[in-house]
Design a protein around this motif. Structure first.
Motif, mmCIF file in Angstrom:
data_model
loop_
_atom_site.group_PDB
_atom_site.id
_atom_site.type_symbol
_atom_site.label_atom_id
_atom_site.label_comp_id
_atom_site.label_asym_id
_atom_site.label_seq_id
_atom_site.Cartn_x
_atom_site.Cartn_y
_atom_site.Cartn_z
ATOM 1 N N PRO A 140 0.810 -1.230 0.000
ATOM 2 C CA PRO A 140 0.000 0.000 0.000
ATOM 3 C C PRO A 140 0.839 1.275 0.000
ATOM 4 O O PRO A 140 0.313 2.371 -0.177
ATOM 5 C CB PRO A 140 -0.800 -0.123 1.299
ATOM 6 N N VAL A 141 2.167 1.151 0.212
ATOM 7 C CA VAL A 141 3.038 2.326 0.261
ATOM 8 C C VAL A 141 4.170 2.170 -0.741
ATOM 9 O O VAL A 141 4.454 1.077 -1.213
ATOM 10 C CB VAL A 141 3.625 2.536 1.678
ATOM 11 N N SER A 142 4.813 3.298 -1.065
ATOM 12 C CA SER A 142 5.974 3.257 -1.953
ATOM 13 C C SER A 142 7.229 3.533 -1.141
ATOM 14 O O SER A 142 7.160 4.069 -0.034
ATOM 15 C CB SER A 142 5.834 4.289 -3.073
ATOM 16 N N ILE A 143 8.377 3.172 -1.712
ATOM 17 C CA ILE A 143 9.645 3.440 -1.045
ATOM 18 C C ILE A 143 10.458 4.393 -1.916
ATOM 19 O O ILE A 143 10.267 4.437 -3.139
ATOM 20 C CB ILE A 143 10.440 2.139 -0.802
ATOM 21 N N PRO A 144 11.360 5.173 -1.328
ATOM 22 C CA PRO A 144 12.181 6.086 -2.128
ATOM 23 C C PRO A 144 13.042 5.323 -3.129
ATOM 24 O O PRO A 144 13.514 4.216 -2.831
ATOM 25 C CB PRO A 144 13.062 6.797 -1.085
ATOM 26 N N GLY A 145 13.246 5.907 -4.295
ATOM 27 C CA GLY A 145 14.013 5.255 -5.345
ATOM 28 C C GLY A 145 15.414 4.875 -4.912
ATOM 29 O O GLY A 145 15.925 3.807 -5.293
ATOM 30 N N TRP A 146 16.051 5.726 -4.113
ATOM 31 C CA TRP A 146 17.428 5.440 -3.725
ATOM 32 C C TRP A 146 17.504 4.199 -2.822
ATOM 33 O O TRP A 146 18.482 3.451 -2.871
ATOM 34 C CB TRP A 146 18.071 6.644 -3.043
ATOM 35 N N VAL A 147 16.437 3.955 -2.044
ATOM 36 C CA VAL A 147 16.396 2.750 -1.214
ATOM 37 C C VAL A 147 16.308 1.514 -2.102
ATOM 38 O O VAL A 147 17.012 0.524 -1.899
ATOM 39 C CB VAL A 147 15.199 2.797 -0.238
ATOM 40 N N TYR A 148 15.440 1.593 -3.113
ATOM 41 C CA TYR A 148 15.318 0.483 -4.063
ATOM 42 C C TYR A 148 16.656 0.233 -4.749
ATOM 43 O O TYR A 148 17.065 -0.922 -4.945
ATOM 44 C CB TYR A 148 14.245 0.800 -5.098
ATOM 45 N N GLY A 149 17.353 1.309 -5.111
ATOM 46 C CA GLY A 149 18.651 1.186 -5.773
ATOM 47 C C GLY A 149 19.672 0.488 -4.904
ATOM 48 O O GLY A 149 20.431 -0.366 -5.370
ATOM 49 N N VAL A 150 19.701 0.831 -3.631
ATOM 50 C CA VAL A 150 20.639 0.203 -2.703
ATOM 51 C C VAL A 150 20.330 -1.290 -2.568
ATOM 52 O O VAL A 150 21.233 -2.135 -2.553
ATOM 53 C CB VAL A 150 20.585 0.898 -1.322
ATOM 54 N N VAL A 151 19.021 -1.632 -2.485
ATOM 55 C CA VAL A 151 18.619 -3.035 -2.391
ATOM 56 C C VAL A 151 19.034 -3.786 -3.658
ATOM 57 O O VAL A 151 19.502 -4.932 -3.602
ATOM 58 C CB VAL A 151 17.094 -3.146 -2.172
ATOM 59 N N TYR A 152 18.877 -3.133 -4.797
ATOM 60 C CA TYR A 152 19.243 -3.761 -6.069
ATOM 61 C C TYR A 152 20.735 -4.058 -6.120
ATOM 62 O O TYR A 152 21.157 -5.127 -6.568
ATOM 63 C CB TYR A 152 18.846 -2.820 -7.214
ATOM 64 N N VAL A 153 21.545 -3.114 -5.635
ATOM 65 C CA VAL A 153 22.997 -3.329 -5.598
ATOM 66 C C VAL A 153 23.332 -4.467 -4.632
ATOM 67 O O VAL A 153 24.192 -5.310 -4.909
ATOM 68 C CB VAL A 153 23.727 -2.034 -5.189
ATOM 69 N N ALA A 154 22.637 -4.509 -3.488
ATOM 70 C CA ALA A 154 22.869 -5.585 -2.522
ATOM 71 C C ALA A 154 22.550 -6.944 -3.154
ATOM 72 O O ALA A 154 23.278 -7.925 -2.962
ATOM 73 C CB ALA A 154 22.011 -5.370 -1.276
#
Length: 280
Positions: A140-154
C-alpha cells in the motif's frame, strides 16, 4: 511515477521475445549469450549487446522488466526517447565491458541479462530524482528510489557470491555507474542538487568494483557455469595456442596429401584446407 514511454515498452517487448526464443532454443541461447572466449578469442563482439536481451528464466526476466518499468518513465519523459536510449545501451555495453575485463582470463565464464542496462536506467533516475517513489501492486506504500537502488545493488553483490545462476551480476554495477554518469553528463545541474545521494551510492559501488577488479577470484564460487581454474591463461596465450593447433592440423593434412594424394582427404579436411587457403 511517470507513465512508461513507448520506447521503454518496445525494449520490454524485445526482451520478452528474445528471451523466450532463448528459453525454447538452446542453440539460439548459446549463440548470443555473453561468453569470454567467444568475444575475446573469436571476436564475436555482438554478444556484448545480444546477451543483454537473454535471461536465465522467467523469474530473472520478470524481475528485470518490472525494474525497467518502474524507472523508465521518468527518464524517457524528462530526457526524451533518444537520450533514454543512449543511457540504456551505453549502460548495457558498459556493464558487459566491465564483466569482460574482470573475467578476461576465465574463458568459459558466461552470463546473460538486461541487468546492466536496467541498472543504468535505475541509477540515472536516482541521480536525477533521488526521492522518486517506487510502488508495488502488493504494497500500500511506496519506497524512495534510492532505497530500491541500494537493495538492487545488494542483490547484485549477493548474486556474485551465489552459485545458483549465470546472471551477469558484475554488469549490474558497471551499468549502474555508467547510467548515473551519463545522466549527470546530460543533466549536470542534478549533481549540485542531489550530490549527497549520488555520493552515498557512488563511493561504495566504486569501492566494490575496485575490489572485484583487483581480487576477482575472492568473489567467485565454483558452480555449474563457472569452475575455478588453477592456471589462468591470458587471451594472447589462448590466441597463440589456437593458432598453433590450427597450423598443426594443416601440416597434418598437407603431409597426408604428400603420402596418399588429394583424394584421400575427408570432407572436413578439405573444408579446413579451403578455409586456410582463403586466409592466405
Amino acid at each position: 511515477m511517470t507513465d512508461t514511454g513507448i520506447i521503454s515498452l518496445i525494449l520490454i517487448a524485445a526482451n520478452i521475445a528474445f528471451s523466450y526464443k532463448g528459453f525454447t532454443n538452446q542453440s539460439f541461447f548459446e549463440g548470443y549469450k555473453f561468453e569470454v572466449d567467444k568475444i575475446l578469442v573469436h571476436r564475436d563482439y555482438k554478444r556484448l549487446i545480444t546477451s543483454g536481451f537473454l535471461h536465465v528464466n522467467w523469474t530473472h526476466l520478470i524481475f528485470n522488466m518490472i525494474s525497467l518499468l518502474l524507472f523508465s518513465g521518468a527518464i524517457e519523459y524528462t530526457l526524451g526517447s533518444f537520450r533514454f536510449l543512449i543511457i540504456y545501451f551505453v549502460s548495457l555495453i558498459g556493464g558487459s565491458l566491465l564483466s569482460l575485463f574482470i573475467h578476461r582470463n576465465h574463458g568459459s565464464y558466461s552470463a546473460v541479462g538486461a541487468s546492466g542496462a536496467v541498472c543504468g536506467i535505475i541509477f540515472a533516475a536516482i541521480a536525477l530524482f533521488p526521492g522518486i517513489g517506487v510502488g508495488f501492486f502488493f504494497l500500500p506504500v511506496s519506497i524512495p528510489g534510492w532505497v530500491y537502488g541500494v537493495v538492487y545493488v545488494a542483490y547484485s553483490i549477493y548474486g556474485i557470491r551465489s552459485n545458483k545462476d549465470n546472471i551477469g551480476h558484475e554488469a549490474h554495477l558497471g551499468g549502474a555507474l555508467i547510467g548515473m554518469a551519463v545522466a549527470l553528463i546530460l543533466e549536470p545541474a542534478a549533481f549540485s542538487e542531489n550530490y549527497l545521494t549520488i555520493l552515498i551510492i557512488l563511493v561504495p559501488a566504486i569501492a566494490f568494483i575496485v575490489l572485484i577488479i583487483t581480487k576477482p577470484h575472492a568473489l567467485l564460487i565454483d558452480n555449474f557455469y563457472f569452475k575455478t581454474q588453477k592456471n589462468y591463461y591470458s587471451i594472447d596465450h589462448k590466441y597463440n595456442e589456437e593458432k598453433m593447433n590450427s597450423q598443426r592440423e594443416i601440416d597434418d593434412i598437407l603431409d597426408k596429401i604428400g603420402r596418399k594424394g588429394m583424394d584421400s582427404l575427408s570432407t572436413t579436411e578439405k573444408e579446413k584446407l579451403k578455409r586456410f587457403s582463403r586466409k592466405i
